[in-house]
Design a protein around this motif. Structure first.
Motif, PDB file in Angstrom:
ATOM      1  N   LYS A   1       7.695  -1.263  10.713  1.00  0.00           N
ATOM      2  CA  LYS A   1       8.625  -1.781   9.716  1.00  0.00           C
ATOM      3  C   LYS A   1       9.588  -0.666   9.289  1.00  0.00           C
ATOM      4  CE  LYS A   1       5.303  -5.117   7.845  1.00  0.00           C
ATOM      5  NZ  LYS A   1       4.568  -5.574   6.627  1.00  0.00           N
ATOM      6  N   SER A   2      10.803  -1.063   8.919  1.00  0.00           N
ATOM      7  CA  SER A   2      11.784  -0.062   8.493  1.00  0.00           C
ATOM      8  C   SER A   2      11.219   0.761   7.339  1.00  0.00           C
ATOM      9  CB  SER A   2      13.082  -0.748   8.070  1.00  0.00           C
ATOM     10  OG  SER A   2      12.844  -1.615   6.963  1.00  0.00           O
TER      11      SER A   2
ATOM     12  N   ASP B   1      15.986  -5.716   5.988  1.00  0.00           N
ATOM     13  CA  ASP B   1      15.340  -6.700   6.854  1.00  0.00           C
ATOM     14  C   ASP B   1      15.363  -6.320   8.324  1.00  0.00           C
ATOM     15  OD1 ASP B   1      14.949  -8.341   4.590  1.00  0.00           O
ATOM     16  OD2 ASP B   1      16.985  -9.134   4.786  1.00  0.00           O
ATOM     17  N   GLU B   2      16.096  -5.270   8.683  1.00  0.00           N
ATOM     18  CA  GLU B   2      16.269  -4.898  10.087  1.00  0.00           C
ATOM     19  C   GLU B   2      16.086  -3.387  10.238  1.00  0.00           C
ATOM     20  OE1 GLU B   2      16.655  -7.002  12.465  1.00  0.00           O
ATOM     21  OE2 GLU B   2      17.311  -8.851  11.472  1.00  0.00           O
TER      22      GLU B   2
ATOM     23  N   ASP C   1       4.673   1.944  10.882  1.00  0.00           N
ATOM     24  CA  ASP C   1       3.871   0.852  11.445  1.00  0.00           C
ATOM     25  C   ASP C   1       4.743  -0.338  11.847  1.00  0.00           C
ATOM     26  OD1 ASP C   1       1.538   2.350  11.035  1.00  0.00           O
ATOM     27  OD2 ASP C   1       1.328   1.589   8.994  1.00  0.00           O
TER      28      ASP C   1
ATOM     29  N   SER D   1       8.807   1.431   2.160  1.00  0.00           N
ATOM     30  CA  SER D   1       8.755   0.599   3.359  1.00  0.00           C
ATOM     31  C   SER D   1       8.229  -0.780   2.979  1.00  0.00           C
ATOM     32  CB  SER D   1       7.840   1.234   4.404  1.00  0.00           C
ATOM     33  OG  SER D   1       7.791   0.463   5.577  1.00  0.00           O
ATOM     34  N   PRO D   2       8.849  -1.849   3.511  1.00  0.00           N
ATOM     35  CA  PRO D   2      10.084  -1.843   4.309  1.00  0.00           C
ATOM     36  C   PRO D   2      11.310  -1.679   3.426  1.00  0.00           C
ATOM     37  CG  PRO D   2       9.335  -4.079   4.015  1.00  0.00           C
ATOM     38  CD  PRO D   2       8.293  -3.213   3.366  1.00  0.00           C
TER      39      PRO D   2
ATOM     40  N   SER E   1      10.811   4.241  10.744  1.00  0.00           N
ATOM     41  CA  SER E   1       9.894   3.111  10.634  1.00  0.00           C
ATOM     42  C   SER E   1       8.488   3.600  10.295  1.00  0.00           C
ATOM     43  CB  SER E   1       9.854   2.318  11.947  1.00  0.00           C
ATOM     44  OG  SER E   1       9.396   3.139  13.016  1.00  0.00           O
TER      45      SER E   1
END
Length: 411
Positions: free
Chosen positions: A356-357, A62-63, A354, A58-59, A352
């Motif tokens: 983020k991906s 970007d999405e 926290d 993680s991440p 995810s």
């Protein structure tokens, strides 16, 4: 009961590699096990010290990540949402390449391994794309106009790609050259997911909504009289449908279990959901789940795993309907939406951490075997093994026979 592994080498010089693949051993009253040759696919190399048995990345991208699919080789594939979206080709060590979508509106929805070792992606606005290996570009095929959104995608036993559309609930079959044939269910008018069964039939799920309509802006509405639907289509296009009536829940994803039945994740926004077992003849049995199941995948022969909406956990269900819940790594901030089993047996969750991906990789238990390989030089020869793992620990015996069979038994 004696479990055996056929070898390709002559019985007079039989060599077998003993590795962590022994986690797939089966036991009986005589405590026998099946030997498996070492996998040629590498393991994840960044297992987390904080969460034994897991690797956490993680991440990733970007999405947010919408979907995941296993490839034929040492990669998994992710559908990344966002303004434009992308497909991520992720190696087993967590490194990845980004494959751009052909246009701004070509957001990826679902992924599936294709008939020639390639990967395919369904897109919004009526297109399915072939990803030129290994990392693009993507060649697109239209499936009948911008209203035909392929929400689910799978490769059938006939080596064609099969898809189900969200609006209209059509079932489509597409060849590797892009030629499409469409079949229309009688009841379902909104599809959700599709999966191939080993017998040749394609199973799908969605719902029937008599009041469902589409506005000129492209948005849809749903009436109060909605019925969940699952069904199957033969390679020739014959469709059989079965209502799934479980409280106010609607089917969301499905998988074919090791028992040959279809297991459907039924999501209910008003209450907890269910996993519904559907036999090939359409008989249904519902098993209650705490939380709302979202995606489901077969994990071995005897159980299935599923993700749970808005929870830091995931679920397991055995073929006899026993449901259990297990924590995701990462604590309260972990969420998983989709799930897949990679070619080497590792189980990949995307979601995810926290905000983020994130990708969570569940690693099978590691079994230490001494020696790591055994050479049996003649029929009837045997050698002792020492196995270190809670379920299979102790002394084991490997013995060859005169027909090229190697037996592994406890004691």
């Amino acid at each position: 009961m004696k479990s055996v592994k056929k070898l390709s080498l002559p019985a007079t010089i039989a060599t077998i590699a003993i590795a962590s693949g022994l986690a797939a051993c089966t036991t009986s009253s005589t405590t026998a096990g099946r030997a498996q040759e070492k996998s040629t696919s590498p393991r994840v190399v960044q297992a987390s010290a904080a969460y034994p048995g897991w690797a956490v990345f993680s991440p990733v991208g970007d999405e947010p990540i919408l979907a995941i699919a296993a490839g034929f080789s040492t990669h998994v594939w992710l559908a990344q949402t966002g303004l434009r979206g992308a497909v991520l080709r992720v190696a087993f060590d967590g490194s990845y390449d980004t494959i751009a979508m052909p246009s701004k509106l070509a957001a990826p929805v679902a992924l599936a391994a294709g008939p020639n070792g390639d990967m395919w992606v369904s897109e919004w606005f009526g297109k399915i794309g072939e990803i030129r290996m290994p990392d693009g570009p993507i060649r697109e095929f239209s499936i009948g106009g911008p209203d035909k959104d392929a929400i689910g995608l799978t490769m059938g036993p006939d080596r064609n790609l099969w898809f189900v559309t969200r609006d209209g609930g059509a079932i489509g079959k597409m060849t590797s050259t892009g030629a499409t044939t469409e079949y229309q269910p009688h009841l379902m008018n909104a599809g959700e997911a599709i999966a191939a069964a080993p017998g040749g039939e394609i199973w799908f799920c969605g719902f029937s909504d008599p009041g469902r309509s589409r506005s000129s802006s492209g948005s849809t509405s749903r009436s109060a009289q909605v019925t969940g639907i699952t069904g199957k289509v033969s390679p020739a296009g014959a469709i059989t449908e079965y209502p799934v009536r479980v409280a106010s829940g609607l089917p969301f994803r499905l998988a074919v279990g090791g028992d040959g039945n279809v297991w459907v994740a039924v999501n209910d926004v008003k209450r907890d959901g269910h996993i519904v077992r559907v036999t090939p003849s359409g008989s249904t049995t519902a098993f209650a789940v705490r939380g709302n199941p979202r995606d489901i995948v077969t994990d071995g022969r005897d159980k299935l795993d599923f993700t749970i909406d808005n929870a830091s956990s995931f679920g397991e269900i055995t073929l006899d309907g026993h449901v259990s819940t297990l924590p995701l790594p990462g604590g309260a901030g972990a969420r998983a939406t989709s799930i897949a089993v990679a070619s080497n047996g590792d189980e990949w969750f995307v979601g995810s951490l926290d905000g983020k991906s994130a990708v969570f990789v569940r690693l099978p238990p590691k079994i230490d075997v001494t020696p790591v390989s055994v050479t049996l030089a003649a029929p009837g020869a045997s050698q002792k093994l020492t196995v270190s793992e809670k379920k299979y620990a102790g002394k084991w015996k490997v013995q060859s026979s005169d027909d090229g069979i190697v037996d592994i038994t406890k004691g």
